[in-house]
Design a protein around this motif. Structure first.
Motif, PDB file in Angstrom:
ATOM      1  N   UNK A 131      26.801  33.237  44.980  1.00  0.00           N
ATOM      2  CA  UNK A 131      25.392  33.091  45.361  1.00  0.00           C
ATOM      3  C   UNK A 131      24.623  32.690  44.110  1.00  0.00           C
ATOM      4  N   UNK A 132      23.779  31.668  44.241  1.00  0.00           N
ATOM      5  CA  UNK A 132      22.921  31.278  43.116  1.00  0.00           C
ATOM      6  C   UNK A 132      21.478  31.614  43.447  1.00  0.00           C
ATOM      7  N   UNK A 133      20.818  32.298  42.545  1.00  0.00           N
ATOM      8  CA  UNK A 133      19.418  32.675  42.712  1.00  0.00           C
ATOM      9  C   UNK A 133      18.674  32.390  41.420  1.00  0.00           C
ATOM     10  N   UNK A 134      17.436  31.907  41.532  1.00  0.00           N
ATOM     11  CA  UNK A 134      16.623  31.744  40.325  1.00  0.00           C
ATOM     12  C   UNK A 134      16.086  33.102  39.881  1.00  0.00           C
ATOM     13  N   UNK A 135      15.579  33.205  38.650  1.00  0.00           N
ATOM     14  CA  UNK A 135      14.958  34.461  38.223  1.00  0.00           C
ATOM     15  C   UNK A 135      13.829  34.856  39.180  1.00  0.00           C
ATOM     16  N   UNK A 136      13.796  36.132  39.553  1.00  0.00           N
ATOM     17  CA  UNK A 136      12.786  36.649  40.486  1.00  0.00           C
ATOM     18  C   UNK A 136      12.704  38.159  40.291  1.00  0.00           C
ATOM     19  N   UNK A 137      11.498  38.719  40.202  1.00  0.00           N
ATOM     20  CA  UNK A 137      11.339  40.170  40.153  1.00  0.00           C
ATOM     21  C   UNK A 137      12.224  40.744  39.037  1.00  0.00           C
ATOM     22  N   UNK A 138      12.228  40.101  37.855  1.00  0.00           N
ATOM     23  CA  UNK A 138      13.164  40.487  36.798  1.00  0.00           C
ATOM     24  C   UNK A 138      12.729  41.749  36.054  1.00  0.00           C
ATOM     25  N   UNK A 139      13.733  42.557  35.704  1.00  0.00           N
ATOM     26  CA  UNK A 139      13.506  43.803  34.969  1.00  0.00           C
ATOM     27  C   UNK A 139      14.441  43.870  33.772  1.00  0.00           C
ATOM     28  N   UNK A 140      13.881  44.247  32.604  1.00  0.00           N
ATOM     29  CA  UNK A 140      14.698  44.464  31.401  1.00  0.00           C
ATOM     30  C   UNK A 140      15.311  45.854  31.415  1.00  0.00           C
ATOM     31  N   UNK A 141      14.643  46.793  32.079  1.00  0.00           N
ATOM     32  CA  UNK A 141      15.135  48.159  32.255  1.00  0.00           C
ATOM     33  C   UNK A 141      15.073  48.440  33.752  1.00  0.00           C
ATOM     34  N   UNK A 142      16.145  49.044  34.297  1.00  0.00           N
ATOM     35  CA  UNK A 142      16.206  49.298  35.735  1.00  0.00           C
ATOM     36  C   UNK A 142      16.263  50.801  36.001  1.00  0.00           C
ATOM     37  N   UNK A 143      16.163  51.164  37.257  1.00  0.00           N
ATOM     38  CA  UNK A 143      16.206  52.564  37.670  1.00  0.00           C
ATOM     39  C   UNK A 143      17.593  52.953  38.150  1.00  0.00           C
ATOM     40  N   UNK A 144      17.864  54.236  38.105  1.00  0.00           N
ATOM     41  CA  UNK A 144      19.103  54.834  38.582  1.00  0.00           C
ATOM     42  C   UNK A 144      19.335  54.413  40.040  1.00  0.00           C
ATOM     43  N   UNK A 145      20.477  53.781  40.296  1.00  0.00           N
ATOM     44  CA  UNK A 145      20.805  53.367  41.663  1.00  0.00           C
ATOM     45  C   UNK A 145      20.365  51.965  42.035  1.00  0.00           C
ATOM     46  N   UNK A 164      32.889  54.249  48.894  1.00  0.00           N
ATOM     47  CA  UNK A 164      32.156  53.564  49.961  1.00  0.00           C
ATOM     48  C   UNK A 164      30.715  54.057  49.869  1.00  0.00           C
ATOM     49  N   UNK A 165      29.778  53.122  49.695  1.00  0.00           N
ATOM     50  CA  UNK A 165      28.373  53.504  49.570  1.00  0.00           C
ATOM     51  C   UNK A 165      27.514  52.525  50.355  1.00  0.00           C
ATOM     52  N   UNK A 166      26.362  53.016  50.789  1.00  0.00           N
ATOM     53  CA  UNK A 166      25.418  52.169  51.489  1.00  0.00           C
ATOM     54  C   UNK A 166      24.248  51.884  50.557  1.00  0.00           C
ATOM     55  N   UNK A 167      23.642  50.714  50.738  1.00  0.00           N
ATOM     56  CA  UNK A 167      22.473  50.350  49.933  1.00  0.00           C
ATOM     57  C   UNK A 167      21.449  49.692  50.834  1.00  0.00           C
ATOM     58  N   UNK A 168      20.205  49.799  50.427  1.00  0.00           N
ATOM     59  CA  UNK A 168      19.112  49.154  51.158  1.00  0.00           C
ATOM     60  C   UNK A 168      18.566  48.021  50.312  1.00  0.00           C
ATOM     61  N   UNK A 169      18.435  46.850  50.925  1.00  0.00           N
ATOM     62  CA  UNK A 169      17.921  45.686  50.213  1.00  0.00           C
ATOM     63  C   UNK A 169      16.408  45.647  50.316  1.00  0.00           C
ATOM     64  N   UNK A 170      15.772  45.047  49.304  1.00  0.00           N
ATOM     65  CA  UNK A 170      14.324  44.872  49.358  1.00  0.00           C
ATOM     66  C   UNK A 170      13.994  43.530  50.027  1.00  0.00           C
ATOM     67  N   UNK A 171      12.743  43.129  49.968  1.00  0.00           N
ATOM     68  CA  UNK A 171      12.300  41.935  50.699  1.00  0.00           C
ATOM     69  C   UNK A 171      12.237  40.692  49.815  1.00  0.00           C
ATOM     70  N   UNK A 172      13.079  40.611  48.783  1.00  0.00           N
ATOM     71  CA  UNK A 172      13.045  39.456  47.882  1.00  0.00           C
ATOM     72  C   UNK A 172      13.922  38.316  48.407  1.00  0.00           C
ATOM     73  N   UNK A 173      13.693  37.140  47.866  1.00  0.00           N
ATOM     74  CA  UNK A 173      14.532  35.975  48.182  1.00  0.00           C
ATOM     75  C   UNK A 173      15.972  36.225  47.727  1.00  0.00           C
ATOM     76  N   UNK A 174      16.147  36.894  46.584  1.00  0.00           N
ATOM     77  CA  UNK A 174      17.491  37.227  46.092  1.00  0.00           C
ATOM     78  C   UNK A 174      18.242  38.057  47.138  1.00  0.00           C
ATOM     79  N   UNK A 175      17.598  39.102  47.660  1.00  0.00           N
ATOM     80  CA  UNK A 175      18.231  39.963  48.670  1.00  0.00           C
ATOM     81  C   UNK A 175      18.607  39.151  49.906  1.00  0.00           C
ATOM     82  N   UNK A 176      17.725  38.254  50.313  1.00  0.00           N
ATOM     83  CA  UNK A 176      17.966  37.421  51.500  1.00  0.00           C
ATOM     84  C   UNK A 176      19.196  36.525  51.285  1.00  0.00           C
ATOM     85  N   UNK A 177      19.266  35.884  50.129  1.00  0.00           N
ATOM     86  CA  UNK A 177      20.402  34.986  49.852  1.00  0.00           C
ATOM     87  C   UNK A 177      21.722  35.742  49.807  1.00  0.00           C
TER      88      UNK A 177
END
Length: 126
Positions: free
Chosen positions: A50-64, A13-26
């Motif tokens: 959920x369908x989302x268009x490409x947005x704020x895309x990253x080829x490499x991501x951060x831990x978590x 069981x883990x908690x996460x915080x969403x950012x302010x993107x359209x993807x997070x909203x959808x």
């Protein structure tokens, strides 16, 4: 500060915080979501309705980081190298993802999740 969600996967069981993107909203608007976990290296992913268009895309991501993989409509949780990573400290998705949030606390708890475990994502209690 973004909205918070709770992710239950197997015994985790883990908690996460969403950012302010359209993807997070959808994704937040589609909650609760139930799916089946898949593992790919130190990544847990599962398809979501959920369908989302490409947005704020990253080829490499951060831990978590939480990512949305557009080609597979998948919710991804990154906590270490994947088979696509080019070094032991690089976290590389199969292809670029929309980064839409981050695990609060230690994302390595997801190492205990197995293929086929039930995953439930819901809004965090206020």
């Amino acid at each position: 500060m973004g909205k918070r969600i709770v992710i239950r996967a197997g015994s985790v069981v883990a908690e996460a915080e969403l950012n302010e993107t359209e993807t997070a909203k959808r994704i937040y608007e589609a909650l609760p979501i139930q799916s089946k976990a898949n593992r790919w290296g130190d990544e847990v992913y599962f398809s979501i309705p959920v369908e989302c268009p490409p947005e704020n895309q990253h080829e490499v991501v951060n831990f978590g980081d939480l990512g949305y993989w557009v080609p597979g409509s998948a919710f991804c949780i990154f906590f270490g190298p994947t088979p696509a990573s080019r070094s032991p400290d690089e976290i590389r998705p199969a292809s670029p993802v929309n980064v839409f949030g981050k695990i609060v606390g230690d994302p390595t708890v997801f190492r205990s999740v197995k293929d086929g475990d039930t995953v439930i994502v819901e809004p965090a209690p206020q």
